[in-house]
Design a protein around this motif. Sequence first.
Motif, PDB file in Angstrom:
ATOM      1  N   ILE A  53       4.119  13.937  12.040  1.00 17.22           N
ATOM      2  CA  ILE A  53       2.939  13.974  10.874  1.00 17.22           C
ATOM      3  C   ILE A  53       3.530  15.081  10.761  1.00 17.22           C
ATOM      4  O   ILE A  53       2.990  15.388   8.869  1.00 17.22           O
ATOM      5  CB  ILE A  53       1.982  14.677  11.283  1.00 17.22           C
ATOM      6  CG1 ILE A  53       1.230  13.091  12.530  1.00 17.22           C
ATOM      7  CG2 ILE A  53       0.304  14.844  10.966  1.00 17.22           C
ATOM      8  CD1 ILE A  53       0.442  12.769  13.539  1.00 17.22           C
ATOM      9  N   LEU A  54       3.604  16.620  10.539  1.00 14.97           N
ATOM     10  CA  LEU A  54       3.947  17.392   9.712  1.00 14.97           C
ATOM     11  C   LEU A  54       4.596  16.895   8.842  1.00 14.97           C
ATOM     12  O   LEU A  54       4.592  17.848   7.686  1.00 14.97           O
ATOM     13  CB  LEU A  54       4.638  18.984  10.780  1.00 14.97           C
ATOM     14  CG  LEU A  54       5.013  20.104   9.751  1.00 14.97           C
ATOM     15  CD1 LEU A  54       3.919  20.662   9.891  1.00 14.97           C
ATOM     16  CD2 LEU A  54       6.175  20.868  10.647  1.00 14.97           C
TER      17      LEU A  54
ATOM     18  N   LEU B  90     -11.356  10.007   8.470  1.00 17.82           N
ATOM     19  CA  LEU B  90     -11.704  10.234  10.096  1.00 17.82           C
ATOM     20  C   LEU B  90     -10.411   8.972  10.011  1.00 17.82           C
ATOM     21  O   LEU B  90      -9.350   9.039  10.939  1.00 17.82           O
ATOM     22  CB  LEU B  90     -12.621   9.858  10.750  1.00 17.82           C
ATOM     23  CG  LEU B  90     -13.727  10.999  10.567  1.00 17.82           C
ATOM     24  CD1 LEU B  90     -15.378  10.660  10.862  1.00 17.82           C
ATOM     25  CD2 LEU B  90     -13.686  12.275  11.514  1.00 17.82           C
ATOM     26  N   GLU B  91     -10.766   7.700   9.288  1.00 19.01           N
ATOM     27  CA  GLU B  91      -9.803   6.714  10.184  1.00 19.01           C
ATOM     28  C   GLU B  91      -8.347   7.251   8.865  1.00 19.01           C
ATOM     29  O   GLU B  91      -7.440   6.572   9.888  1.00 19.01           O
ATOM     30  CB  GLU B  91     -10.261   5.179   9.656  1.00 19.01           C
ATOM     31  CG  GLU B  91     -11.537   4.802   9.738  1.00 19.01           C
ATOM     32  CD  GLU B  91     -11.666   3.619   9.435  1.00 19.01           C
ATOM     33  OE1 GLU B  91     -12.782   2.766   9.079  1.00 19.01           O
ATOM     34  OE2 GLU B  91     -11.439   2.904   7.983  1.00 19.01           O
TER      35      GLU B  91
ATOM     36  N   LEU C 110      -3.054   8.080  11.589  1.00 15.56           N
ATOM     37  CA  LEU C 110      -1.585   8.547  10.817  1.00 15.56           C
ATOM     38  C   LEU C 110      -1.470   9.029  12.637  1.00 15.56           C
ATOM     39  O   LEU C 110      -0.052   8.503  12.594  1.00 15.56           O
ATOM     40  CB  LEU C 110      -1.924   9.404   9.719  1.00 15.56           C
ATOM     41  CG  LEU C 110      -0.544  10.296   9.448  1.00 15.56           C
ATOM     42  CD1 LEU C 110       0.476   9.378   9.582  1.00 15.56           C
ATOM     43  CD2 LEU C 110      -0.901  11.542   8.835  1.00 15.56           C
ATOM     44  N   THR C 111      -2.297   9.077  13.522  1.00 12.43           N
ATOM     45  CA  THR C 111      -1.862   9.485  14.419  1.00 12.43           C
ATOM     46  C   THR C 111      -0.798   8.993  15.668  1.00 12.43           C
ATOM     47  O   THR C 111      -0.612   8.633  16.005  1.00 12.43           O
ATOM     48  CB  THR C 111      -2.899  10.350  15.610  1.00 12.43           C
ATOM     49  OG1 THR C 111      -3.924   9.845  15.587  1.00 12.43           O
ATOM     50  CG2 THR C 111      -3.693  11.746  14.621  1.00 12.43           C
ATOM     51  N   ASN C 112      -1.875   7.063  15.292  1.00 11.72           N
ATOM     52  CA  ASN C 112      -1.648   6.101  15.996  1.00 11.72           C
ATOM     53  C   ASN C 112      -0.551   5.780  15.488  1.00 11.72           C
ATOM     54  O   ASN C 112       0.115   5.608  15.911  1.00 11.72           O
ATOM     55  CB  ASN C 112      -2.756   5.126  16.271  1.00 11.72           C
ATOM     56  CG  ASN C 112      -3.476   5.467  16.888  1.00 11.72           C
ATOM     57  OD1 ASN C 112      -3.710   6.440  17.981  1.00 11.72           O
ATOM     58  ND2 ASN C 112      -5.355   4.764  16.411  1.00 11.72           N
TER      59      ASN C 112
ATOM     60  N   VAL D  91      -1.291   0.400   8.704  1.00 13.98           N
ATOM     61  CA  VAL D  91      -2.610  -0.015   8.561  1.00 13.98           C
ATOM     62  C   VAL D  91      -2.854  -1.602   8.317  1.00 13.98           C
ATOM     63  O   VAL D  91      -3.623  -2.090   8.498  1.00 13.98           O
ATOM     64  CB  VAL D  91      -3.320   1.340   7.424  1.00 13.98           C
ATOM     65  CG1 VAL D  91      -4.706   0.639   6.522  1.00 13.98           C
ATOM     66  CG2 VAL D  91      -3.201   2.378   7.932  1.00 13.98           C
ATOM     67  N   ARG D  92      -1.732  -2.242   7.090  1.00 15.39           N
ATOM     68  CA  ARG D  92      -2.431  -3.913   7.368  1.00 15.39           C
ATOM     69  C   ARG D  92      -2.672  -4.152   8.059  1.00 15.39           C
ATOM     70  O   ARG D  92      -2.929  -5.378   8.445  1.00 15.39           O
ATOM     71  CB  ARG D  92      -1.574  -4.217   6.032  1.00 15.39           C
ATOM     72  CG  ARG D  92      -1.937  -5.275   5.615  1.00 15.39           C
ATOM     73  CD  ARG D  92      -0.975  -6.213   4.687  1.00 15.39           C
ATOM     74  NE  ARG D  92      -1.216  -7.404   4.401  1.00 15.39           N
ATOM     75  CZ  ARG D  92      -1.447  -7.756   3.782  1.00 15.39           C
ATOM     76  NH1 ARG D  92      -2.034  -7.318   2.362  1.00 15.39           N
ATOM     77  NH2 ARG D  92      -1.692  -9.778   3.529  1.00 15.39           N
ATOM     78  N   VAL D  93      -1.200  -4.022   8.712  1.00 16.64           N
ATOM     79  CA  VAL D  93      -0.969  -4.757   9.797  1.00 16.64           C
ATOM     80  C   VAL D  93      -2.481  -4.810  11.682  1.00 16.64           C
ATOM     81  O   VAL D  93      -2.813  -5.347  11.983  1.00 16.64           O
ATOM     82  CB  VAL D  93       0.072  -4.587  10.735  1.00 16.64           C
ATOM     83  CG1 VAL D  93       0.029  -5.220  12.429  1.00 16.64           C
ATOM     84  CG2 VAL D  93       0.897  -4.963   9.991  1.00 16.64           C
ATOM     85  N   ASN D  94      -2.989  -3.149  11.045  1.00 15.92           N
ATOM     86  CA  ASN D  94      -3.857  -2.772  12.196  1.00 15.92           C
ATOM     87  C   ASN D  94      -5.444  -2.874  11.345  1.00 15.92           C
ATOM     88  O   ASN D  94      -6.011  -2.108  11.779  1.00 15.92           O
ATOM     89  CB  ASN D  94      -3.727  -1.404  12.750  1.00 15.92           C
ATOM     90  CG  ASN D  94      -2.337  -1.984  13.485  1.00 15.92           C
ATOM     91  OD1 ASN D  94      -2.809  -2.616  14.673  1.00 15.92           O
ATOM     92  ND2 ASN D  94      -1.477  -1.441  12.986  1.00 15.92           N
TER      93      ASN D  94
END
Length: 181
Positions: free
Chosen positions: A40-41, A113-114, A119-121, A141-144
Motif C-alpha cells: 500500500i505504501l 471508504l470503499e 485497496l487493503t483487500n 475492483v471490477r471482478v469484486n
Amino acid sequence: WEKFFVSDEIKNLRSFKDQTTGLHIHINQSYLSKLAVGKILYFINSEQNSNFLDKVSGRKPTTYCYRDKNLKIKNVSNYRDRGAFNIYVDHSPTHEFRLFNGNIKKESFFRCLEFVVSLTNFAKNNCSLINPNYLDFIRYVRVNNYHYPYLTNWLIDKKYIENLKHKTKFYEKKKVRKICA
C-alpha cells in the motif's frame, strides 16, 4: 450514516470547500501484514499511480497528504512520516489514509471508504510485489464490484471500467415484514 447525510446540520459543514481539510480513514494495523502495508505504501506513493490517486482522492498532494515517489515496499520498516498513507500513528493501533479531500456528499464519502477497503483487500490478496499499479487495482475492483458499489459507479463514470452497469444495491437496512398470526 443515512441520518447524517440528510440532516440539516450537514448544510453548515464546509469540509469540501477548504483546501486544508481532508478526510482521514483509519484501519487497524492488525488487519494487514507488514508486506501488505509495504504494498500500500508503494501503491500510494508510486508516480505511475499519481494521476489516478489525484482523481479518486479529489485532490492533489498537499503538505498534509504528500507522496514520496522514492518509497518502495521495503521502506515499510523505517518510514515514519505523515504522508498520504501514514503507517505509524503515534499511540494508535491504526494506519491512516490521509489522501482524500474533505467531502459531505454521500457518494463521495462511501467511494473513499470503499477505496480504502478495496485497496487493503487488494494488497492482502491480489497485489503483485512487482509494480503494484492502478490498472491491476481497477481489474480487482471490477471482478469484486458487488462489494464496492460506490467505487465501482465512480470508476464507470470516469471511464476506468467499461461494459459494466451501475451498481444499484447499496448499504441500506432491509425492511423486515412482520407477519401476524
